[in-house]
Scaffold this motif. Structure first.
Motif, mmCIF file in Angstrom:
data_model
loop_
_atom_site.group_PDB
_atom_site.id
_atom_site.type_symbol
_atom_site.label_atom_id
_atom_site.label_comp_id
_atom_site.label_asym_id
_atom_site.label_seq_id
_atom_site.Cartn_x
_atom_site.Cartn_y
_atom_site.Cartn_z
ATOM 1 N N ASP A 1 0.550 -1.036 -0.449
ATOM 2 C CA ASP A 1 0.112 0.312 -0.016
ATOM 3 C C ASP A 1 1.348 1.108 0.297
ATOM 4 O O ASP A 1 0.757 2.190 0.252
ATOM 5 N N ALA A 2 1.913 1.188 -0.367
ATOM 6 C CA ALA A 2 2.688 2.080 -0.511
ATOM 7 C C ALA A 2 3.466 2.473 -2.039
ATOM 8 O O ALA A 2 3.896 1.516 -2.943
ATOM 9 N N LYS A 3 3.777 4.082 -2.346
ATOM 10 C CA LYS A 3 4.136 4.189 -3.653
ATOM 11 C C LYS A 3 5.897 4.116 -3.696
ATOM 12 O O LYS A 3 6.664 4.456 -2.773
ATOM 13 N N THR A 4 6.193 3.622 -4.947
ATOM 14 C CA THR A 4 8.259 3.013 -4.414
ATOM 15 C C THR A 4 8.107 4.309 -4.648
ATOM 16 O O THR A 4 8.094 5.370 -5.947
ATOM 17 N N SER A 5 9.267 5.185 -3.940
ATOM 18 C CA SER A 5 9.885 6.395 -4.295
ATOM 19 C C SER A 5 11.725 5.667 -4.304
ATOM 20 O O SER A 5 11.877 6.748 -4.990
ATOM 21 N N MET A 6 12.097 4.700 -4.027
ATOM 22 C CA MET A 6 12.984 4.517 -3.629
ATOM 23 C C MET A 6 13.598 2.599 -4.343
ATOM 24 O O MET A 6 12.686 1.980 -3.334
ATOM 25 N N PHE A 7 14.429 2.444 -5.175
ATOM 26 C CA PHE A 7 14.893 1.719 -5.071
ATOM 27 C C PHE A 7 16.543 1.374 -4.378
ATOM 28 O O PHE A 7 17.576 1.710 -5.595
ATOM 29 N N LEU A 8 16.617 0.795 -3.282
ATOM 30 C CA LEU A 8 17.794 0.893 -2.996
ATOM 31 C C LEU A 8 19.110 -0.349 -3.094
ATOM 32 O O LEU A 8 18.543 -1.704 -2.965
ATOM 33 N N LEU A 9 19.509 -0.373 -4.527
ATOM 34 C CA LEU A 9 19.997 -1.354 -4.763
ATOM 35 C C LEU A 9 21.772 -1.468 -4.067
ATOM 36 O O LEU A 9 22.046 -0.863 -3.699
ATOM 37 N N CYS A 10 22.003 -2.800 -3.967
ATOM 38 C CA CYS A 10 23.541 -3.719 -3.578
ATOM 39 C C CYS A 10 24.290 -3.666 -5.140
ATOM 40 O O CYS A 10 23.456 -5.468 -5.316
ATOM 41 N N ASN A 11 25.038 -3.260 -5.933
ATOM 42 C CA ASN A 11 25.959 -3.574 -6.849
ATOM 43 C C ASN A 11 27.059 -3.542 -7.124
ATOM 44 O O ASN A 11 27.559 -2.545 -6.672
ATOM 45 N N PRO A 12 27.897 -4.328 -6.373
ATOM 46 C CA PRO A 12 27.441 -6.566 -6.909
ATOM 47 C C PRO A 12 26.919 -6.147 -5.192
ATOM 48 O O PRO A 12 27.112 -5.207 -4.447
ATOM 49 N N HIS A 13 25.906 -7.124 -4.821
ATOM 50 C CA HIS A 13 25.088 -7.357 -4.255
ATOM 51 C C HIS A 13 26.336 -8.380 -2.714
ATOM 52 O O HIS A 13 26.888 -9.355 -3.310
ATOM 53 N N ASN A 14 25.606 -7.837 -1.993
ATOM 54 C CA ASN A 14 26.091 -8.017 -0.931
ATOM 55 C C ASN A 14 24.846 -9.135 0.053
ATOM 56 O O ASN A 14 23.591 -7.818 0.508
ATOM 57 N N PRO A 15 24.921 -9.847 0.279
ATOM 58 C CA PRO A 15 26.059 -11.035 0.674
ATOM 59 C C PRO A 15 26.358 -12.120 -0.417
ATOM 60 O O PRO A 15 26.781 -12.760 -0.488
ATOM 61 N N THR A 16 25.482 -11.495 -1.003
ATOM 62 C CA THR A 16 25.760 -13.143 -2.025
ATOM 63 C C THR A 16 26.415 -12.769 -2.918
ATOM 64 O O THR A 16 26.419 -13.490 -3.883
ATOM 65 N N GLY A 17 27.379 -12.060 -3.443
ATOM 66 C CA GLY A 17 28.407 -11.936 -4.611
ATOM 67 C C GLY A 17 28.147 -11.207 -6.106
ATOM 68 O O GLY A 17 28.493 -11.669 -6.536
ATOM 69 N N THR A 18 26.835 -11.178 -6.260
ATOM 70 C CA THR A 18 25.838 -11.066 -7.322
ATOM 71 C C THR A 18 26.570 -10.202 -8.323
ATOM 72 O O THR A 18 26.391 -8.883 -7.775
ATOM 73 N N ILE A 19 27.427 -10.142 -9.728
ATOM 74 C CA ILE A 19 27.638 -9.233 -10.605
ATOM 75 C C ILE A 19 26.444 -9.303 -10.982
ATOM 76 O O ILE A 19 25.823 -9.773 -11.949
ATOM 77 N N TYR A 20 25.581 -8.165 -11.176
ATOM 78 C CA TYR A 20 24.497 -8.359 -12.082
ATOM 79 C C TYR A 20 25.498 -7.688 -13.501
ATOM 80 O O TYR A 20 25.948 -7.063 -13.693
ATOM 81 N N SER A 21 24.769 -8.498 -14.498
ATOM 82 C CA SER A 21 25.179 -8.083 -16.108
ATOM 83 C C SER A 21 24.488 -6.467 -16.975
ATOM 84 O O SER A 21 22.739 -6.345 -15.854
#
Length: 183
Positions: A87-107
């Motif tokens: 029930d909320a409008k998304t105002s911000m996407f808080l991204l972790c790039n590269p991802h912590n703790p998974t280590g994912t490196i986004y393409s």
């Protein structure tokens, strides 16, 4: 470092990344707005709502197992469903790039899709890129703000030397903000 054209006036000092993303939330969000996060994630990402009066919106990463190897990837259906949820409008996407703790490196393709969704839904991207220099096996980091001119205009990129050079006690970081309306 990445061929990224950053001007001196784009760099804003911060006492650290956690402070940086909390400030970005305060600047970007109204009380009751949503902040999209991708757990499992560095625990302070899940505390932002307590400090800013916002709502956490969860886009859990999907676990993928290949034999004895486990990695996480974006479940795009879950991601899109989490936008404007709770029930909320998304105002911000808080991204972790590269991802912590998974280590994912986004393409670049994954980053571009995130940008496209955020552009379509008018969501600011706050990208914690503190682990960008801790990549192995020849992997390369792409700042999300470099994906397109539109990405640069909607992104606050947070960086610090604390992880790369093991100087967390200095409490120094900075934001790269290429949209002067955000500053």
């Amino acid at each position: 470092l990445y061929g990224w054209d950053v001007k001196a006036e784009d760099v804003v000092p911060a006492p650290g990344l956690v402070t940086g993303f909390n400030i970005a939330a305060r600047i970007t969000c109204q009380s009751g707005d949503g902040i999209l996060v991708q757990p499992p994630v560095y625990y302070p990402f899940l505390d932002v709502q307590e400090k800013t009066g916002t709502v956490t919106q969860i886009a859990e990463l999907k676990k993928i197992t290949h034999g004895r190897t486990l990695h996480q990837e974006i479940d795009w259906e879950v991601f899109e469903h989490a936008v404007h949820s709770e029930d909320a409008k998304t105002s911000m996407f808080l991204l972790c790039n590269p991802h912590n703790p998974t280590g994912t490196i986004y393409s670049d393709e994954e980053l571009a899709r995130m940008v496209e969704i955020c552009e379509r839904e008018d969501i600011l991207i706050c990208s914690d890129e503190i682990h960008s220099e801790l990549l192995l096996d020849g992997n390369k980091h792409t700042p999300i703000a470099m994906i397109s001119p539109e990405a640069a205009q909607r992104t606050v990129t947070l960086i610090a030397a604390s992880k790369t050079f093991n100087v967390a006690g200095l409490f120094v970081g900075f934001a790269i903000i290429q949209n002067e309306e955000i500053i």
